[in-house]
Design a protein around this motif. Sequence first.
Motif, mmCIF file in Angstrom:
data_model
loop_
_atom_site.group_PDB
_atom_site.id
_atom_site.type_symbol
_atom_site.label_atom_id
_atom_site.label_comp_id
_atom_site.label_asym_id
_atom_site.label_seq_id
_atom_site.Cartn_x
_atom_site.Cartn_y
_atom_site.Cartn_z
ATOM 1 N N ALA A 1 4.941 7.725 2.034
ATOM 2 C CA ALA A 1 5.001 6.333 1.596
ATOM 3 C C ALA A 1 4.307 6.040 0.272
ATOM 4 O O ALA A 1 4.544 4.995 -0.321
ATOM 5 C CB ALA A 1 4.436 5.430 2.690
ATOM 6 N N SER A 2 3.470 6.935 -0.209
ATOM 7 C CA SER A 2 2.799 6.675 -1.484
ATOM 8 C C SER A 2 3.614 7.182 -2.672
ATOM 9 O O SER A 2 3.247 6.954 -3.820
ATOM 10 C CB SER A 2 1.405 7.314 -1.501
ATOM 11 O OG SER A 2 1.511 8.716 -1.335
ATOM 12 N N GLY A 3 4.739 7.813 -2.410
ATOM 13 C CA GLY A 3 5.570 8.359 -3.480
ATOM 14 C C GLY A 3 6.373 7.303 -4.227
ATOM 15 O O GLY A 3 6.569 6.188 -3.760
ATOM 16 N N GLU B 1 9.974 1.916 -3.894
ATOM 17 C CA GLU B 1 11.185 1.095 -4.018
ATOM 18 C C GLU B 1 11.815 0.856 -2.652
ATOM 19 O O GLU B 1 12.299 -0.242 -2.356
ATOM 20 C CB GLU B 1 12.190 1.759 -4.956
ATOM 21 C CG GLU B 1 11.731 1.822 -6.399
ATOM 22 C CD GLU B 1 11.487 0.434 -6.993
ATOM 23 O OE1 GLU B 1 12.285 -0.488 -6.738
ATOM 24 O OE2 GLU B 1 10.490 0.278 -7.717
ATOM 25 N N THR B 2 11.811 1.878 -1.816
ATOM 26 C CA THR B 2 12.376 1.765 -0.466
ATOM 27 C C THR B 2 11.582 0.764 0.355
ATOM 28 O O THR B 2 12.161 -0.080 1.058
ATOM 29 C CB THR B 2 12.378 3.142 0.222
ATOM 30 O OG1 THR B 2 13.103 4.063 -0.594
ATOM 31 C CG2 THR B 2 13.004 3.072 1.595
ATOM 32 N N ILE B 3 10.273 0.824 0.275
ATOM 33 C CA ILE B 3 9.403 -0.102 1.010
ATOM 34 C C ILE B 3 9.696 -1.540 0.593
ATOM 35 O O ILE B 3 9.875 -2.417 1.445
ATOM 36 C CB ILE B 3 7.913 0.243 0.788
ATOM 37 C CG1 ILE B 3 7.581 1.569 1.471
ATOM 38 C CG2 ILE B 3 7.003 -0.886 1.273
ATOM 39 C CD1 ILE B 3 6.265 2.178 1.047
ATOM 40 N N ARG B 4 9.767 -1.796 -0.709
ATOM 41 C CA ARG B 4 10.052 -3.152 -1.196
ATOM 42 C C ARG B 4 11.394 -3.662 -0.676
ATOM 43 O O ARG B 4 11.507 -4.795 -0.218
ATOM 44 C CB ARG B 4 10.028 -3.195 -2.727
ATOM 45 C CG ARG B 4 8.651 -3.417 -3.299
ATOM 46 C CD ARG B 4 8.700 -3.737 -4.776
ATOM 47 N NE ARG B 4 8.909 -2.573 -5.617
ATOM 48 C CZ ARG B 4 7.973 -1.721 -5.961
ATOM 49 N NH1 ARG B 4 6.756 -1.895 -5.524
ATOM 50 N NH2 ARG B 4 8.245 -0.691 -6.729
ATOM 51 N N GLN C 1 10.089 -4.233 9.953
ATOM 52 C CA GLN C 1 8.703 -3.827 10.176
ATOM 53 C C GLN C 1 8.634 -2.361 9.770
ATOM 54 O O GLN C 1 9.544 -1.584 10.077
ATOM 55 C CB GLN C 1 8.329 -3.947 11.646
ATOM 56 C CG GLN C 1 8.290 -5.343 12.181
ATOM 57 C CD GLN C 1 7.962 -5.303 13.663
ATOM 58 O OE1 GLN C 1 8.743 -4.786 14.454
ATOM 59 N NE2 GLN C 1 6.809 -5.822 14.017
ATOM 60 N N LEU C 2 7.555 -1.969 9.108
ATOM 61 C CA LEU C 2 7.440 -0.597 8.623
ATOM 62 C C LEU C 2 6.148 0.047 9.103
ATOM 63 O O LEU C 2 5.117 -0.608 9.240
ATOM 64 C CB LEU C 2 7.466 -0.572 7.093
ATOM 65 C CG LEU C 2 8.670 -1.221 6.422
ATOM 66 C CD1 LEU C 2 8.483 -1.227 4.907
ATOM 67 C CD2 LEU C 2 9.960 -0.527 6.807
ATOM 68 N N THR C 3 6.229 1.350 9.334
ATOM 69 C CA THR C 3 5.049 2.180 9.499
ATOM 70 C C THR C 3 5.035 3.108 8.299
ATOM 71 O O THR C 3 5.968 3.883 8.088
ATOM 72 C CB THR C 3 5.103 3.008 10.797
ATOM 73 O OG1 THR C 3 5.105 2.117 11.909
ATOM 74 C CG2 THR C 3 3.902 3.931 10.900
ATOM 75 N N LEU C 4 4.017 2.982 7.476
ATOM 76 C CA LEU C 4 3.906 3.761 6.240
ATOM 77 C C LEU C 4 2.972 4.937 6.482
ATOM 78 O O LEU C 4 1.820 4.762 6.866
ATOM 79 C CB LEU C 4 3.380 2.868 5.117
ATOM 80 C CG LEU C 4 4.138 1.548 4.930
ATOM 81 C CD1 LEU C 4 3.487 0.722 3.834
ATOM 82 C CD2 LEU C 4 5.601 1.795 4.652
ATOM 83 N N PHE C 5 3.482 6.136 6.246
ATOM 84 C CA PHE C 5 2.743 7.368 6.539
ATOM 85 C C PHE C 5 2.594 8.185 5.270
ATOM 86 O O PHE C 5 3.565 8.451 4.554
ATOM 87 C CB PHE C 5 3.521 8.164 7.586
ATOM 88 C CG PHE C 5 2.869 9.454 7.988
ATOM 89 C CD1 PHE C 5 1.756 9.465 8.796
ATOM 90 C CD2 PHE C 5 3.387 10.663 7.572
ATOM 91 C CE1 PHE C 5 1.161 10.655 9.186
ATOM 92 C CE2 PHE C 5 2.804 11.862 7.949
ATOM 93 C CZ PHE C 5 1.689 11.857 8.756
ATOM 94 N N LYS D 1 -2.773 -2.576 0.062
ATOM 95 C CA LYS D 1 -1.577 -3.008 -0.669
ATOM 96 C C LYS D 1 -0.456 -3.439 0.277
ATOM 97 O O LYS D 1 0.530 -4.023 -0.154
ATOM 98 C CB LYS D 1 -1.059 -1.886 -1.568
ATOM 99 C CG LYS D 1 -1.964 -1.559 -2.726
ATOM 100 C CD LYS D 1 -1.349 -0.476 -3.573
ATOM 101 C CE LYS D 1 -2.245 -0.132 -4.745
ATOM 102 N NZ LYS D 1 -1.660 0.947 -5.565
ATOM 103 N N TYR D 2 -0.608 -3.137 1.557
ATOM 104 C CA TYR D 2 0.440 -3.412 2.541
ATOM 105 C C TYR D 2 -0.146 -4.127 3.757
ATOM 106 O O TYR D 2 -0.142 -3.592 4.865
ATOM 107 C CB TYR D 2 1.111 -2.102 2.962
ATOM 108 C CG TYR D 2 1.577 -1.291 1.791
ATOM 109 C CD1 TYR D 2 2.771 -1.591 1.157
ATOM 110 C CD2 TYR D 2 0.800 -0.248 1.291
ATOM 111 C CE1 TYR D 2 3.193 -0.859 0.056
ATOM 112 C CE2 TYR D 2 1.214 0.484 0.188
ATOM 113 C CZ TYR D 2 2.405 0.168 -0.422
ATOM 114 O OH TYR D 2 2.821 0.883 -1.510
ATOM 115 N N PRO D 3 -0.638 -5.341 3.574
ATOM 116 C CA PRO D 3 -1.329 -6.025 4.676
ATOM 117 C C PRO D 3 -0.420 -6.365 5.867
ATOM 118 O O PRO D 3 -0.925 -6.556 6.972
ATOM 119 C CB PRO D 3 -1.864 -7.298 4.018
ATOM 120 C CG PRO D 3 -0.961 -7.524 2.852
ATOM 121 C CD PRO D 3 -0.569 -6.150 2.369
#
Length: 71
Positions: free
Chosen positions: A14-16, A21-24, A32-36, A44-46
């Motif tokens: 997720a930090s790549g 862009e995918t997260i946004r 809902q996302l789980t960022l790994f 940055k992702y509250p």
Amino acid sequence: MTEKSIKKIAILGASGLVAQETIRALENVGFQLTLFSRSIDASKYPNQDVILGDVFKDADLELAIKDCDAI
């Protein structure tokens, strides 16, 4: 056949740059996302679940994808 809607998505790495862009895009449509990631700034992702871990460690990966409908 049963149909299941996708609500929660795990984003690996997720930090790549591509992941950002995918997260946004996914946040903008209400997923809902789980960022790994090995290194990600959770502040940055509250509104998302953030998990620090190593994709090569089974326990970390299992935690990252738990309760997700898609990866």
